[in-house]
Design an enzyme around this catalytic site. Structure first.
Site, PDB file in Angstrom:
ATOM      1  N   ARG A 163      -3.544  -9.320  -0.005  1.00  0.00           N
ATOM      2  CA  ARG A 163      -3.248  -8.437  -1.130  1.00  0.00           C
ATOM      3  C   ARG A 163      -4.378  -8.494  -2.158  1.00  0.00           C
ATOM      4  O   ARG A 163      -5.021  -9.537  -2.349  1.00  0.00           O
ATOM      5  CB  ARG A 163      -1.940  -8.914  -1.768  1.00  0.00           C
ATOM      6  CG  ARG A 163      -1.414  -8.117  -2.949  1.00  0.00           C
ATOM      7  CD  ARG A 163      -0.844  -6.813  -2.515  1.00  0.00           C
ATOM      8  NE  ARG A 163       0.076  -6.266  -3.521  1.00  0.00           N
ATOM      9  CZ  ARG A 163       0.260  -4.970  -3.707  1.00  0.00           C
ATOM     10  NH1 ARG A 163      -0.404  -4.083  -2.983  1.00  0.00           N
ATOM     11  NH2 ARG A 163       1.133  -4.527  -4.605  1.00  0.00           N
ATOM     12  N   THR A 182       0.782   4.289   1.624  1.00  0.00           N
ATOM     13  CA  THR A 182       0.438   3.066   2.325  1.00  0.00           C
ATOM     14  C   THR A 182       0.444   3.458   3.786  1.00  0.00           C
ATOM     15  O   THR A 182       0.844   4.558   4.120  1.00  0.00           O
ATOM     16  CB  THR A 182       1.506   1.998   1.986  1.00  0.00           C
ATOM     17  OG1 THR A 182       1.473   1.784   0.576  1.00  0.00           O
ATOM     18  CG2 THR A 182       1.335   0.709   2.726  1.00  0.00           C
ATOM     19  N   ASP A 230       0.913  -1.576  -9.584  1.00  0.00           N
ATOM     20  CA  ASP A 230       2.040  -2.339  -9.063  1.00  0.00           C
ATOM     21  C   ASP A 230       2.406  -3.528  -9.935  1.00  0.00           C
ATOM     22  O   ASP A 230       3.431  -4.178  -9.709  1.00  0.00           O
ATOM     23  CB  ASP A 230       1.753  -2.815  -7.638  1.00  0.00           C
ATOM     24  CG  ASP A 230       2.147  -1.783  -6.595  1.00  0.00           C
ATOM     25  OD1 ASP A 230       2.667  -0.720  -6.978  1.00  0.00           O
ATOM     26  OD2 ASP A 230       1.927  -2.031  -5.396  1.00  0.00           O
TER      27      ASP A 230
END
Length: 556
Positions: free
Chosen positions: A93, A363, A405
């Site tokens: 990530r 995504t 996010d």
């Protein structure tokens, strides 16, 4: 009733590899990927003797070229693996740059500045994809690294045919970026059915093929990325790139009905959410007896469960390296029983009374199984379509807008309408909370289902519904993936979302509206599930008809 036990922890033929990993060989290998180019590349890698990880690396780099709205080297993601009978989880990530701050997207009055976390260089976190693929390959790969990137270089240099959906995504992105980034300089010429070439990206991929991640994090590509940040007022520095690390984590394990589901731990909310969704549903099993799939009662019961999961997500979840997240308490049998007892099977629970239960768009996903029964479930992202809209000049790749996010301000929704708290506040070096949930189901130590999807906050609710379709209703995989999906996330109040692929209409809609629900077409397709099912030696694939994915079962 068996309760949960949870711990952290068509187109070509594939030949079976010569070694037996941990059981009998399957009939071949399989891939379910979001476009035909990546599926063909994965199939060829398996045919050449590569394993599931080799195919995954090649697929990821191919998608960075042929699926630029989400495939990437300028983003990050998660990979769940099952290799030689053992589960693994790789967290690559993105992280917040060192210069990031909790209030970086707020104005002088403390209000969120519209689109600042979505558009432009400041929206980008430090990318993890290149190092993530490298680490997976170093640990498990068989074929040479450079060989796996060669197909992507070819598609970048020679071009690929633009799909209709890509053009639509491009139009949406142009509207969002509104000329504030260099996006149109690179992607303005895309046209459906036309060949699209990316010469700068081809050179970047060649450097990565030759030098590995050193080029991206320390070499010429790193210098080009930092120069782009300096031109556009972004925050990523050379030191941010040098210091980036991936993390091998224990996958979340959920045992139910004789199956073990391995999926994403924190900093994804997906694993905890799936544990709660499955666990609460198991404890309300009597409510589901005889209930027809996607009937009004079924959808209401899902909404009752989902709203509680999202209440917990908003308050408790964040990067475990920065926040003390009560994972064991959130997934304990006692807590799941408590949450299950709150469900109202016949009426809507008042939103204002659904609180965190403890005291104190774009995504992409692919799934791969090799002939030895090894599996990779990989979800990676730029966040929204085409990320931040910033292309690294001279390198030809898009940067993510993953900073959205984070919770820019407690209680203020992000692009997917999800709110958060200080547990997910911006801090330097912190990983932003995700919903990505690449998942692998095993039974008796062997892979039986591999699946995942894009979709932001819809990811784990989509996976949950496909699991129900397969294991509760016995649907064949293709039908389980294609079936109607709905979504409820506590806020907006009493709102159930659906998509145009399978609209919520007729008597079911009328019954839900009579209960007090608002039904809303969310305006974009709900996920793009890519799944593989293993039944003995036999393989089935399921590629979501909502997208343009391709599933291949390739036999020797």
């Amino acid at each position: 009733m068996r309760l949960l036990h949870i711990t952290q922890f068509t187109l070509a033929a594939i030949v079976a590899t010569s070694s037996v990993a941990y059981g009998a060989l399957l009939e071949g290998g399989a891939v379910a990927a979001p476009d035909e180019y990546s599926a063909k590349v994965a199939a060829q890698v398996l045919k050449n003797g590569g394993n599931a990880v080799d195919a995954a690396v090649a697929t990821a780099f191919t998608l960075a070229v042929t699926y630029p709205e989400a495939g990437n080297i300028g983003g990050g993601g998660f990979m769940t693996l099952y290799m030689d009978g053992k589960p693994y989880f790789l967290d690559y990530r993105e992280v917040a740059p060192k210069a990031a701050s909790k209030t970086m997207f707020l104005d002088d009055q403390g209000e969120v500045i519209e689109n600042l976390s979505l558009v432009g260089a400041r929206a980008a976190g430090v990318p993890g994809t290149v190092l993530g693929m490298w680490e997976a390959h170093q640990r498990f790969g068989k074929l040479p690294w450079s060989e796996l990137i060669t197909p992507a270089v070819g598609y970048a240099r020679e071009g690929f045919t633009v799909a209709d959906q890509q053009f639509q995504y491009r139009e949406d992105a142009i509207g969002l970026f509104n000329g504030t980034t260099n996006f149109e300089d690179y992607f303005g010429s895309m046209r459906p059915g036309a060949t699209f070439r990316q010469a700068e990206l081809a050179e970047t991929l060649e450097r990565i093929a030759d030098q590995g991640p050193d080029d991206f994090y320390k070499g010429k590509t790193a210098a080009l990325l930092v120069a782009q940040m300096e031109r556009d007022g972004g925050l990523i520095t050379q030191q941010d790139l040098v210091d980036y690390r991936v993390k091998w984590r224990e996958p979340m394990r959920i045992d139910w009905r004789g199956n073990s589901l391995y999926t994403a731990p924190l900093p994804s909310s997906g694993g905890i959410a799936l544990a709660q969704l499955i666990g609460i549903k198991e404890r309300r099993a009597a409510d589901f007896e005889g209930v027809e799939l996607n009937s009004a009662r079924y959808i209401h019961l899902l909404a009752e469960i989902e709203k509680r999961v999202f209440a917990d997500r908003a308050d408790y979840l964040g990067d475990p390296d920065f926040s003390d997240v009560p994972v064991k308490r959130l997934t304990s049998p006692e807590y799941l029983a408590q949450r299950a007892a709150e469900i109202n099977p016949t009426a809507i629970s008042a939103t204002e009374k659904v609180r965190p239960g403890l005291e104190s768009h774009q995504t992409t996903h692919f799934s791969i199984v090799d002939a030895d029964g090894n599996a990779v479930s990989n979800t990676y992202t730029l966040n929204l379509d085409y990320g931040s809209g910033v292309v690294v000049k001279g390198a030809g790749f898009l940067l993510n807008d993953e900073m959205d996010d984070f919770s820019a301000k407690p209680g203020v929704a992000n692009a997917f309408g999800v709110v958060g708290s200080d547990a997910n506040a911006i801090e330097p070096g912190k990983r932003m909370l995700s919903s990505m949930s690449p998942s692998i189901v095993t039974r008796d130590g062997k892979v039986s289902l591999v699946l995942g999807t894009p979709g932001g906050s819809r990811i784990f609710t989509s996976i949950f519904q496909v699991l129900n379709n397969v294991y509760d209703f016995g649907l064949p995989l293709e039908k389980a993936v294609a079936a109607q999906r709905v979504h409820h996330q506590l806020l907006p109040k009493d709102t159930i979302y659906y998509d145009a692929h399978a609209p919520l209409t007729g008597e079911v809609a009328q019954a839900l509206e009579a209960m007090g629900y608002t039904l809303e077409d969310q305006g974009w397709l709900m996920g793009d599930i890519q799944a593989i099912r293993v039944d003995g030696r036999r393989l089935q694939t399921g590629s979501d008809p909502r997208g343009r994915g391709v599933g291949m079962v390739v036999r020797p």
